[in-house]
Motif scaffolding. Structure first.
Motif, mmCIF file in Angstrom:
data_model
loop_
_atom_site.group_PDB
_atom_site.id
_atom_site.type_symbol
_atom_site.label_atom_id
_atom_site.label_comp_id
_atom_site.label_asym_id
_atom_site.label_seq_id
_atom_site.Cartn_x
_atom_site.Cartn_y
_atom_site.Cartn_z
ATOM 1 N N ASP A 157 -2.325 1.228 -12.518
ATOM 2 C CA ASP A 157 -1.768 -0.115 -12.405
ATOM 3 C C ASP A 157 -2.678 -1.112 -13.096
ATOM 4 O OD1 ASP A 157 0.538 0.307 -11.000
ATOM 5 O OD2 ASP A 157 -0.436 0.188 -9.052
ATOM 6 N N PRO A 158 -2.073 -2.099 -13.755
ATOM 7 C CA PRO A 158 -2.883 -3.140 -14.378
ATOM 8 C C PRO A 158 -3.533 -4.063 -13.353
ATOM 9 C CG PRO A 158 -0.595 -3.239 -15.147
ATOM 10 C CD PRO A 158 -0.681 -2.199 -14.101
ATOM 11 N N GLY A 159 -3.029 -4.094 -12.150
ATOM 12 C CA GLY A 159 -3.583 -4.954 -11.104
ATOM 13 C C GLY A 159 -4.327 -4.143 -10.079
ATOM 14 N N GLY A 160 -5.020 -4.830 -9.211
ATOM 15 C CA GLY A 160 -5.772 -4.152 -8.165
ATOM 16 C C GLY A 160 -5.096 -4.273 -6.820
ATOM 17 N N PHE A 161 -5.922 -4.292 -5.787
ATOM 18 C CA PHE A 161 -5.446 -4.328 -4.410
ATOM 19 C C PHE A 161 -4.665 -5.604 -4.120
ATOM 20 C CE2 PHE A 161 -6.195 -5.576 0.030
ATOM 21 C CZ PHE A 161 -5.565 -4.523 0.656
ATOM 22 N N ILE A 162 -5.148 -6.723 -4.628
ATOM 23 C CA ILE A 162 -4.499 -8.009 -4.360
ATOM 24 C C ILE A 162 -3.110 -8.049 -4.978
ATOM 25 C CG2 ILE A 162 -4.623 -10.495 -4.784
ATOM 26 C CD1 ILE A 162 -7.662 -10.212 -4.536
ATOM 27 N N VAL A 163 -2.985 -7.586 -6.207
ATOM 28 C CA VAL A 163 -1.680 -7.571 -6.877
ATOM 29 C C VAL A 163 -0.726 -6.635 -6.139
ATOM 30 C CG1 VAL A 163 -0.481 -6.961 -9.012
ATOM 31 C CG2 VAL A 163 -2.621 -8.212 -9.104
ATOM 32 N N THR A 164 -1.211 -5.495 -5.706
ATOM 33 C CA THR A 164 -0.377 -4.556 -4.963
ATOM 34 C C THR A 164 0.093 -5.178 -3.652
ATOM 35 O OG1 THR A 164 -1.585 -2.705 -5.919
ATOM 36 C CG2 THR A 164 -0.286 -2.244 -3.968
ATOM 37 N N ILE A 218 0.840 -1.203 0.000
ATOM 38 C CA ILE A 218 0.000 0.000 0.000
ATOM 39 C C ILE A 218 0.874 1.252 0.000
ATOM 40 C CG2 ILE A 218 -1.656 1.312 1.392
ATOM 41 C CD1 ILE A 218 -2.774 -1.459 2.280
ATOM 42 N N VAL A 219 1.931 1.251 0.812
ATOM 43 C CA VAL A 219 2.836 2.400 0.852
ATOM 44 C C VAL A 219 3.518 2.594 -0.503
ATOM 45 C CG1 VAL A 219 4.967 3.280 1.892
ATOM 46 C CG2 VAL A 219 3.207 2.286 3.335
ATOM 47 N N ALA A 220 3.943 1.499 -1.135
ATOM 48 C CA ALA A 220 4.584 1.591 -2.453
ATOM 49 C C ALA A 220 3.623 2.156 -3.481
ATOM 50 C CB ALA A 220 5.093 0.220 -2.888
ATOM 51 N N ALA A 245 9.464 -3.259 -2.990
ATOM 52 C CA ALA A 245 8.134 -3.227 -3.600
ATOM 53 C C ALA A 245 8.073 -2.210 -4.740
ATOM 54 C CB ALA A 245 7.079 -2.900 -2.555
ATOM 55 N N LEU A 246 8.759 -1.077 -4.585
ATOM 56 C CA LEU A 246 8.805 -0.091 -5.668
ATOM 57 C C LEU A 246 9.510 -0.671 -6.892
ATOM 58 C CD1 LEU A 246 9.618 3.159 -3.674
ATOM 59 C CD2 LEU A 246 7.499 2.636 -4.881
ATOM 60 N N ILE A 247 10.580 -1.420 -6.663
ATOM 61 C CA ILE A 247 11.293 -2.063 -7.769
ATOM 62 C C ILE A 247 10.371 -3.059 -8.468
ATOM 63 C CG2 ILE A 247 13.175 -3.665 -8.325
ATOM 64 C CD1 ILE A 247 14.765 -2.286 -6.032
ATOM 65 N N LEU A 248 9.692 -3.906 -7.694
ATOM 66 C CA LEU A 248 8.797 -4.898 -8.285
ATOM 67 C C LEU A 248 7.613 -4.242 -8.991
ATOM 68 C CD1 LEU A 248 8.686 -7.720 -5.591
ATOM 69 C CD2 LEU A 248 9.896 -7.700 -7.768
#
Length: 86
Positions: free
Chosen positions: A25-32, A15-17, A72-75
């Protein structure tokens, strides 16, 4: 018990990232959240390589949280680049 906390903190790291790297983002909450969990592992691995302070199974420290956010920012950046090409 350490791994459970790592997953919970990893969700917060995701969440912070997301907040630090806004955008579509192509993904939602779960992907994040999954990227945050992966970021915790990547950040821990990178900090072990750079500083040699791998405390696997040890307490979670603020430096681990910061390393997790960086991981997480890198990923998240890699995930966005891959999804744009597809």
């Amino acid at each position: 018990m350490y791994w459970l906390w790592m997953f919970v903190i990893g969700l917060l790291v995701g969440i912070v990232a997301k907040v630090l790297m806004p955008g579509r983002d192509p993904g939602g909450f779960i992907v994040t959240g999954l990227l945050g969990i992966g970021g915790m592992f990547v950040g821990g691995f990178l900090s072990n390589l750079v500083f040699g302070t791998g405390a696997i199974g040890g307490p979670i420290q603020p430096s681990g949280f910061i390393g997790g956010v960086i991981g997480a920012l890198i990923l998240l950046a890699i995930y966005r680049a891959v999804k744009r090409r597809a």
